[in-house]
Design a protein around this motif. Structure first.
Motif, PDB file in Angstrom:
ATOM      1  N   LEU A   1      27.997  22.854  18.808  1.00 38.87           N
ATOM      2  CA  LEU A   1      27.499  22.680  17.757  1.00 38.87           C
ATOM      3  C   LEU A   1      26.976  21.243  17.800  1.00 38.87           C
ATOM      4  CD1 LEU A   1      27.226  24.389  14.961  1.00 38.87           C
ATOM      5  CD2 LEU A   1      29.232  22.991  14.056  1.00 38.87           C
ATOM      6  N   SER A   2      25.691  21.058  18.098  1.00 38.94           N
ATOM      7  CA  SER A   2      25.207  19.754  18.472  1.00 38.94           C
ATOM      8  C   SER A   2      23.983  19.324  17.573  1.00 38.94           C
ATOM      9  CB  SER A   2      24.312  19.902  19.828  1.00 38.94           C
ATOM     10  OG  SER A   2      23.785  18.460  20.116  1.00 38.94           O
ATOM     11  N   GLY A   3      23.766  17.999  17.195  1.00 42.16           N
ATOM     12  CA  GLY A   3      22.763  17.549  16.581  1.00 42.16           C
ATOM     13  C   GLY A   3      21.419  17.351  17.239  1.00 42.16           C
ATOM     14  N   ASP A   4      21.662  17.265  18.621  1.00 41.51           N
ATOM     15  CA  ASP A   4      20.429  17.313  19.476  1.00 41.51           C
ATOM     16  C   ASP A   4      19.584  18.502  19.570  1.00 41.51           C
ATOM     17  OD1 ASP A   4      21.237  14.727  20.247  1.00 41.51           O
ATOM     18  OD2 ASP A   4      22.505  15.123  21.918  1.00 41.51           O
TER      19      ASP A   4
ATOM     20  N   PHE B   1      28.848  25.107   8.636  1.00 45.38           N
ATOM     21  CA  PHE B   1      29.164  26.029   9.642  1.00 45.38           C
ATOM     22  C   PHE B   1      30.679  26.233   9.691  1.00 45.38           C
ATOM     23  CE2 PHE B   1      30.001  27.252  13.788  1.00 45.38           C
ATOM     24  CZ  PHE B   1      29.243  28.507  14.174  1.00 45.38           C
ATOM     25  N   ILE B   2      31.312  25.532   9.677  1.00 46.78           N
ATOM     26  CA  ILE B   2      32.865  25.520   9.721  1.00 46.78           C
ATOM     27  C   ILE B   2      33.417  26.089   8.389  1.00 46.78           C
ATOM     28  CG2 ILE B   2      34.877  24.062  10.077  1.00 46.78           C
ATOM     29  CD1 ILE B   2      33.185  22.159  11.881  1.00 46.78           C
TER      30      ILE B   2
ATOM     31  N   TYR C   1      32.030  27.915   6.242  1.00 55.68           N
ATOM     32  CA  TYR C   1      31.661  29.432   6.518  1.00 55.68           C
ATOM     33  C   TYR C   1      32.388  30.166   7.324  1.00 55.68           C
ATOM     34  CZ  TYR C   1      29.441  33.903   7.439  1.00 55.68           C
ATOM     35  OH  TYR C   1      29.042  35.286   7.351  1.00 55.68           O
ATOM     36  N   HIS C   2      32.666  29.825   8.450  1.00 56.52           N
ATOM     37  CA  HIS C   2      33.768  30.637   9.501  1.00 56.52           C
ATOM     38  C   HIS C   2      35.151  30.627   8.881  1.00 56.52           C
ATOM     39  CE1 HIS C   2      30.059  30.546  11.981  1.00 56.52           C
ATOM     40  NE2 HIS C   2      30.692  31.349  12.553  1.00 56.52           N
ATOM     41  N   GLN C   3      35.433  29.521   8.352  1.00 53.92           N
ATOM     42  CA  GLN C   3      37.135  29.522   7.623  1.00 53.92           C
ATOM     43  C   GLN C   3      36.824  30.555   6.766  1.00 53.92           C
ATOM     44  OE1 GLN C   3      37.055  25.318   6.773  1.00 53.92           O
ATOM     45  NE2 GLN C   3      38.675  24.928   8.444  1.00 53.92           N
ATOM     46  N   SER C   4      36.073  30.652   5.882  1.00 53.19           N
ATOM     47  CA  SER C   4      35.923  31.610   4.881  1.00 53.19           C
ATOM     48  C   SER C   4      36.046  32.876   5.187  1.00 53.19           C
ATOM     49  CB  SER C   4      34.806  31.615   3.834  1.00 53.19           C
ATOM     50  OG  SER C   4      33.635  31.887   4.672  1.00 53.19           O
ATOM     51  N   GLU C   5      35.677  33.275   6.570  1.00 53.76           N
ATOM     52  CA  GLU C   5      35.828  34.559   7.409  1.00 53.76           C
ATOM     53  C   GLU C   5      37.166  34.723   8.075  1.00 53.76           C
ATOM     54  OE1 GLU C   5      33.371  37.080   7.345  1.00 53.76           O
ATOM     55  OE2 GLU C   5      32.565  35.836   5.562  1.00 53.76           O
ATOM     56  N   GLY C   6      37.992  33.705   7.922  1.00 50.93           N
ATOM     57  CA  GLY C   6      39.321  34.058   8.549  1.00 50.93           C
ATOM     58  C   GLY C   6      39.563  33.066   9.852  1.00 50.93           C
ATOM     59  N   ALA C   7      38.455  32.295  10.034  1.00 52.88           N
ATOM     60  CA  ALA C   7      38.647  31.351  11.645  1.00 52.88           C
ATOM     61  C   ALA C   7      39.520  30.325  11.378  1.00 52.88           C
ATOM     62  CB  ALA C   7      37.317  31.117  11.791  1.00 52.88           C
ATOM     63  N   LYS C   8      40.425  30.091  12.361  1.00 50.88           N
ATOM     64  CA  LYS C   8      41.221  28.775  12.038  1.00 50.88           C
ATOM     65  C   LYS C   8      40.528  27.826  13.246  1.00 50.88           C
ATOM     66  CE  LYS C   8      44.613  30.181   9.484  1.00 50.88           C
ATOM     67  NZ  LYS C   8      44.789  29.883   8.154  1.00 50.88           N
TER      68      LYS C   8
ATOM     69  N   GLY D   1      32.653  14.531   8.831  1.00 53.25           N
ATOM     70  CA  GLY D   1      32.544  15.582   7.918  1.00 53.25           C
ATOM     71  C   GLY D   1      33.058  17.031   8.557  1.00 53.25           C
ATOM     72  N   ALA D   2      32.632  17.251   9.534  1.00 50.72           N
ATOM     73  CA  ALA D   2      33.369  18.534  10.317  1.00 50.72           C
ATOM     74  C   ALA D   2      34.581  18.284  10.684  1.00 50.72           C
ATOM     75  CB  ALA D   2      32.334  18.641  11.505  1.00 50.72           C
TER      76      ALA D   2
END
Length: 791
Positions: free
Chosen positions: A633-636, A666-667, A669-676, A688-689
């Protein structure tokens, strides 16, 4: 007319009255107690703090010296307008229920914002609102619930740790009494019928009574005091069943000799107290020997820039700072030691210490406290003393910055002793009732044996010592974790997200080529000093690549996270960062990492970077892909996509052009889908991330941006070891489960023999501390074995 009688304490509240659940309370303190303990009749802690008449007589006036400002200054480690922090030594900390009580002080006094227990050192670090309460009130509160702090200003001045010999004295008294009572009981044991022994039997029995009195009222007094104060505050600790068992033995034995019914249980009573104290002594020695707190803090790696006498700048470890050293503090860097501001404009954020994000402006000559974070460019200060590592780590593990990250095992161990004690009391009373009707001679032994053998300490200490020892091992291997709960979170992750720049790429080996209009010498000077104040990886790389220039103090400096830097000196205003930020939007996609520059809103040019990836990146990703979903996950921009495709596993997601807020979303959203989610970034740009992720790891190269956003710091030299570290965390959970199972068998087997009347109280007193020590030794040996596999 409003009722002004407090539902909780019964006092006439007067103007203090408030309403809650259709009831009147004299203060928020009473209302808080009512909410927490659900109408239990507790001490009114508002009165305890504000009404001298409510302070227990034994401590009334004892702590008046804590109202003196010079003494408060020496006993507190941080003081601001309305927040103070003090660390107090509590000798009576000895089990998990102690930890639970002391870390929930805010429930008893709402002006306490937080309290953290260091079990190994027997200290509690308390943060409180100094406008509403004071250090004296805090100490009085602790004393009233059975945890009186040891305060010695002589020891404080000399820096020597107090050696508490009270336990040794009590142990000596109990041992002396136990030995003599055993000798006096020999005629009873062997049923000797000699006339002279029979004639003096009453004398022997009363001598045993006399010897048992100091055992009960001196050697065992800590159990009674702790149990009484715990019950008074409706806090059920493990000392309650122990004190109850000692009381029952003493009263029953006294009644027997008074009415010539028998010799009583004075030998069992003295032996019980003696072996409990022996167990406590060896537990303390064991915990001191295995204590992890002192060890891992000494490895903490925060680096700082020291300005030498010749003007050169060198990065050093903070524990190498000495009084008089001149230090450079960059934007968003933490001040590691108290100092005097020499150059620059300081705007300090003390939220690291207080939890409040209000900034304070300081001028040259002002004192700056350790723990503050500079937020307005670069400053220079002179150190007033050397750094204390423990202070920095206490700041880092402040719960203010960890509110949304659950701590499941800690919650279990905090509550286990309370529920365990209730269960054991129930078993003891039920078993005793059964034996009273079956064989009354065994009832007393059963009651006391049950209360003694089943101690929750073994269960409660397995998680802290497993995680604690692993913290120490990780620290030696240059993986620095904020606190024990992070290890549990790390063991649960299923998605690993990497930043690119400064994380999987190396800043030291980067090359940059300038394209555009040449900068004047003065613009070069402002550029160099602007980059000097930033901790962004590209800023640090470019700063090291540029030629040396004189050091100047900028008129203004502002770093826009994820965009760039804006700085001004005299009539030159520079913007350094993305093309959009400097006012030169790109019409076509650029496939390389670039830093653009404008001067006085006139576009000058750009530095193009050519990435150099860290050694072992490909192998690390191939290891991780077996167990986790992988994301870059890059800002470049997209320039490195093809290189990364060749370097990384096929299923790795590559997402570019991400702003800091995009990474966070992004993080989330994926946490709301069950990701750790485990996020690995460079610190500042990914704050922040890192904060949003379940575990955030900042990769450290030269200078650490000491941020509460990250949960761990990984030295760049150990970047390739990330996979074994994660797997070791998973193994730690298995160790805890095995130790839970071992402790469960201990208690089940012990309770079986106790309930069936086959276990004497003295034997139970020996087995109780042995079970705790064996669990601690088991977890330590297992984690040490785990550590050897990591090397």
């Amino acid at each position: 007319m409003e009722n002004k009688t407090c539902f909780h304490c019964g006092d006439n509240c007067g103007n203090h009255v408030i309403s809650f659940q259709e009831k009147s309370f004299c203060c928020n303190g009473c209302k808080t107690v009512f909410e927490i303990f659900n109408e239990n009749d507790l001490t009114c802690y508002y009165d305890l703090q504000n009404s001298p008449g409510a302070i227990p007589k034994e401590i009334e006036g004892k702590y008046d010296f804590l109202s003196q400002e010079n003494i408060i200054d020496k006993l507190t480690e941080f003081r601001s307008d309305h927040v103070e922090i003090a660390t107090l030594y509590i000798p009576h900390i000895h089990c998990s229920s102690c930890i639970w009580i002391l870390e929930n002080l805010h429930k008893l006094n709402p002006n306490i914002s937080g309290s953290q227990v260091n079990f190994g050192k027997k200290t509690v670090r308390i943060t409180y609102n100094s406008e509403e309460t004071d250090l004296k009130s805090i100490v009085v509160l602790l004393s009233s619930i059975g945890y009186e702090p040891y305060i010695s200003l002589d020891d404080f001045k000399s820096g020597k740790k107090h050696i508490n010999r009270t336990l040794i004295y009590k142990l000596g008294v109990a041992g002396f009494a136990f030995g003599n009572i055993m000798f006096l009981s020999f005629p009873e044991y062997f049923e000797v019928n000699e006339y002279w022994l029979e004639q003096y039997k009453p004398l022997f029995r009363w001598l045993m009574f006399v010897l048992s009195v100091p055992v009960v009222f001196y050697s065992a007094q800590d159990y009674f005091i702790s149990a009484f104060k715990g019950l008074k505050a409706k806090l059920l600790n493990i000392d309650v069943p122990i004190a109850l068992g000692v009381s029952v033995l003493f009263i029953r034995s006294t009644i027997e000799i008074m009415f010539d019914l028998g010799s009583g249980f004075f030998d069992s009573l003295a032996g019980l107290v003696f072996f409990l104290l022996v167990g406590k002594f060896f537990q303390q020695k064991t915990y001191d020997f295995l204590s992890f707190e002192r060890d891992y803090k000494s490895y903490f790696p925060i680096a700082i820039t020291k300005i030498e006498k010749d003007g050169s700048e060198n990065s050093i470890q903070v524990y190498d700072i000495e009084k008089g050293d001149r230090l450079l503090i960059r934007n968003e860097e933490l001040i590691p030691v108290d100092g005097i501001l020499i150059n620059g404009k300081a705007k300090i954020d003390y939220s690291f210490v207080t939890g409040e994000s209000q900034t304070v402006s300081k001028q040259s000559g002002d004192k700056l406290f350790a723990g503050g974070k500079q937020t307005a460019g670069v400053i220079e200060l002179e150190a007033l003393k050397s750094v204390e590592q423990s202070y920095l780590t206490q700041l880092w593990s402040n719960d203010v910055f960890n509110k949304n990250k659950e701590d499941g095992f800690t919650n279990i161990t905090n509550n286990i002793s309370k529920h365990f004690t209730i269960a054991i009391l129930t078993i003891a009373f039920v078993a005793t009732t059964f034996w009273l009707f079956t064989d009354a001679s065994k009832a007393m032994n059963v009651f006391t044996a049950v209360l003694i053998i089943a101690c929750p300490c073994a269960i409660a200490l397995s998680a802290p010592f497993t995680f604690g020892n692993l913290l120490r091992i990780f620290g030696k291997l240059k993986f620095y974790i904020k606190n024990a709960s992070v290890i549990e979170q790390l063991a649960q992750i299923n998605t690993v997200i990497f930043d690119k720049t400064g994380t999987i790429t190396s800043n030291k080996t980067s090359n940059a080529v300038y394209e555009g209009e040449s900068l004047s010498n003065f613009e070069h000077l402002v550029l160099k000093n602007s980059l000097r104040g930033s901790n962004h990886p590209l800023s640090r790389s470019l700063y090291n690549l540029l030629d040396e220039h004189n050091i100047i103090t900028l008129d203004t400096f502002e770093e826009h996270i994820g965009k760039g830097i804006e700085a001004q000196h005299n009539d030159i205003n520079l913007k350094i960062g993305s093309a959009n930020f400097v006012g030169k939007p790109q019409k076509t996609a650029v496939l390389n990492t670039t830093v653009h520059i404008s001067s006085n809103d006139m576009y000058k040019g750009k530095y193009t970077f050519y990435n150099s990836y860290r050694k072992g990146v490909s192998k690390l990703f191939n290891q991780l892909k077996k167990h986790f979903d992988l994301v870059i996950l890059s800002g470049d921009n997209e320039g490195e996509r093809e290189n990364l495709k060749k370097l990384l596993p096929a299923k790795t997601k590559l997402i570019f052009n991400q702003k800091p807020e995009d990474k966070l979303e992004f993080i989330k959203y994926h946490q709301s889908e069950g990701a750790k989610v485990l996020m690995i970034g460079d610190g500042l740009n990914d704050a922040g991330a890192l904060a949003q992720s379940n575990v955030g790891i900042a990769v450290s190269e030269d200078v650490n941006v000491f941020s509460p956003a990250c949960d761990a710091i990984l030295d760049v030299s150990k970047f390739r070891q990330l996979y074994p570290y994660i797997m070791a965390s998973k193994s730690a959970i298995k160790i805890i489960k095995w130790s839970f199972l071992l402790s469960f068998f201990y208690n089940i087997i012990g309770l079986y023999f106790a309930v069936t009347g086959q276990l004497a109280p003295v034997i139970a007193a020996i087995l109780m501390p042995l079970s705790s020590i064996s669990i601690v030794v088991f977890t330590t040996i297992c984690t040490n074995f785990l550590g050897r596999r990591l090397k």
